[in-house]
Structure formats: structure tokens, C-alpha cells
Design a protein around this motif. Structure first.
Motif, mmCIF file in Angstrom:
data_model
loop_
_atom_site.group_PDB
_atom_site.id
_atom_site.type_symbol
_atom_site.label_atom_id
_atom_site.label_comp_id
_atom_site.label_asym_id
_atom_site.label_seq_id
_atom_site.Cartn_x
_atom_site.Cartn_y
_atom_site.Cartn_z
ATOM 1 N N TYR A 13 0.862 -1.178 0.000
ATOM 2 C CA TYR A 13 0.000 0.000 0.000
ATOM 3 C C TYR A 13 0.900 1.230 0.000
ATOM 4 N N PHE A 14 0.881 1.983 -1.094
ATOM 5 C CA PHE A 14 1.703 3.175 -1.242
ATOM 6 C C PHE A 14 0.865 4.401 -0.913
ATOM 7 N N TYR A 15 1.431 5.287 -0.103
ATOM 8 C CA TYR A 15 0.701 6.484 0.300
ATOM 9 C C TYR A 15 1.678 7.617 0.607
ATOM 10 N N LYS A 16 1.123 8.810 0.776
ATOM 11 C CA LYS A 16 1.856 9.964 1.278
ATOM 12 C C LYS A 16 1.069 10.528 2.454
ATOM 13 N N ALA A 17 1.774 10.880 3.509
ATOM 14 C CA ALA A 17 1.120 11.477 4.673
ATOM 15 C C ALA A 17 0.485 12.804 4.258
ATOM 16 N N GLY A 18 -0.693 13.066 4.762
ATOM 17 C CA GLY A 18 -1.385 14.306 4.432
ATOM 18 C C GLY A 18 -2.203 14.248 3.158
ATOM 19 N N CYS A 19 -2.082 13.192 2.398
ATOM 20 C CA CYS A 19 -2.873 13.028 1.174
ATOM 21 C C CYS A 19 -4.320 12.728 1.583
ATOM 22 N N PRO A 20 -5.282 13.579 1.186
ATOM 23 C CA PRO A 20 -6.659 13.344 1.626
ATOM 24 C C PRO A 20 -7.253 12.031 1.114
ATOM 25 N N GLU A 39 -1.558 -10.198 4.124
ATOM 26 C CA GLU A 39 -0.426 -9.405 4.601
ATOM 27 C C GLU A 39 -0.365 -8.089 3.838
ATOM 28 N N LEU A 40 -0.172 -7.008 4.581
ATOM 29 C CA LEU A 40 -0.078 -5.684 3.995
ATOM 30 C C LEU A 40 1.263 -5.071 4.365
ATOM 31 N N ILE A 41 1.952 -4.538 3.376
ATOM 32 C CA ILE A 41 3.183 -3.798 3.619
ATOM 33 C C ILE A 41 2.907 -2.357 3.203
ATOM 34 N N PRO A 42 2.674 -1.479 4.182
ATOM 35 C CA PRO A 42 2.460 -0.076 3.860
ATOM 36 C C PRO A 42 3.795 0.605 3.564
ATOM 37 N N VAL A 43 3.806 1.440 2.530
ATOM 38 C CA VAL A 43 5.041 2.106 2.110
ATOM 39 C C VAL A 43 4.770 3.604 1.978
ATOM 40 N N SER A 44 5.484 4.383 2.771
ATOM 41 C CA SER A 44 5.382 5.837 2.699
ATOM 42 C C SER A 44 6.295 6.347 1.593
ATOM 43 N N LEU A 45 5.746 7.173 0.716
ATOM 44 C CA LEU A 45 6.542 7.708 -0.380
ATOM 45 C C LEU A 45 7.154 9.066 -0.058
ATOM 46 N N ASP A 52 -2.181 5.601 10.894
ATOM 47 C CA ASP A 52 -2.884 4.337 10.642
ATOM 48 C C ASP A 52 -1.913 3.192 10.382
ATOM 49 N N PHE A 53 -0.701 3.523 9.946
ATOM 50 C CA PHE A 53 0.291 2.501 9.604
ATOM 51 C C PHE A 53 1.663 2.873 10.189
ATOM 52 N N PRO A 54 1.792 2.830 11.505
ATOM 53 C CA PRO A 54 3.068 3.215 12.122
ATOM 54 C C PRO A 54 4.217 2.269 11.767
ATOM 55 N N GLU A 55 3.890 1.083 11.281
ATOM 56 C CA GLU A 55 4.909 0.099 10.902
ATOM 57 C C GLU A 55 5.342 0.258 9.446
ATOM 58 N N SER A 56 4.966 1.349 8.815
ATOM 59 C CA SER A 56 5.264 1.584 7.397
ATOM 60 C C SER A 56 6.749 1.534 7.098
ATOM 61 N N LYS A 57 7.035 1.118 5.885
ATOM 62 C CA LYS A 57 8.389 1.173 5.343
ATOM 63 C C LYS A 57 8.532 2.504 4.609
ATOM 64 N N ILE A 58 9.729 3.009 4.572
ATOM 65 C CA ILE A 58 10.001 4.215 3.796
ATOM 66 C C ILE A 58 10.937 3.777 2.683
ATOM 67 N N ASN A 59 10.368 3.652 1.472
ATOM 68 C CA ASN A 59 11.135 3.050 0.394
ATOM 69 C C ASN A 59 10.644 3.558 -0.954
ATOM 70 N N GLN A 60 11.284 4.570 -1.469
ATOM 71 C CA GLN A 60 10.926 5.110 -2.778
ATOM 72 C C GLN A 60 11.353 4.178 -3.902
#
Length: 74
Positions: A13-20, A39-45, A52-60
Motif C-alpha cells: 500500500y503506497f501512500y503519502k502522509a497528508g494526502c486526503p 499481509e499488507l506492507i504499507p510504504v510511505s513515499l 494508521d500505519f506506524p509500521e510503514s516502510k520508507i522506500n521510494q
């Protein structure tokens, strides 16, 4: 069918913080993976983790490899 796919597959699941749109989609995807035990791997871009996903990966790099151009994306 979805209940058996969790044995061999998962989701990014790819997202950006603050994206409505991402903020509206987060509870939907959380409920979906909870129901189907996928299984869900959330990825902050943008490098900021969602509450909602404090366990997110940061991986562009993975987003670039998969050609993710807009968020939210699965």
C-alpha cells in the motif's frame, strides 16, 4: 477465493502522509486486510509515517521499480 489468496500473496500500500485520498482509503484497506487476513506492507513515499500505519516502510525505490505514479496505490 480471497480467503485463500492470503497463503501466497500480499499487498503493498503506497501512500503519502497528508494526502486526503490516502487518509480516506486507509481505514478501508485496514478493514479489508483484517477481514481476509492478507499481509499488507504499507510504504510511505514521502518519508512520513501514517498514524494508521506506524509500521510503514520508507522506500521510494520499490515505488519506482513498480512505476507507482499516484497515491493511494495498491
Amino acid at each position: 477465493m480471497l480467503s485463500s489468496i492470503n497463503k501466497t500473496h500480499g499487498l503493498f500500500y503506497f501512500y503519502k502522509a497528508g494526502c486526503p485520498y490516502c487518509e480516506r482509503f486507509a481505514p478501508v484497506i485496514k478493514k479489508f486486510v483484517s477481514i481476509y487476513k492478507i499481509e499488507l506492507i504499507p510504504v510511505s513515499l514521502d518519508g512520513h509515517k501514517s498514524p494508521d500505519f506506524p509500521e510503514s516502510k520508507i522506500n521510494q525505490a520499490i515505488a519506482t521499480k513498480l512505476q507507482i505514479q499516484s497515491v493511494p496505490a495498491l
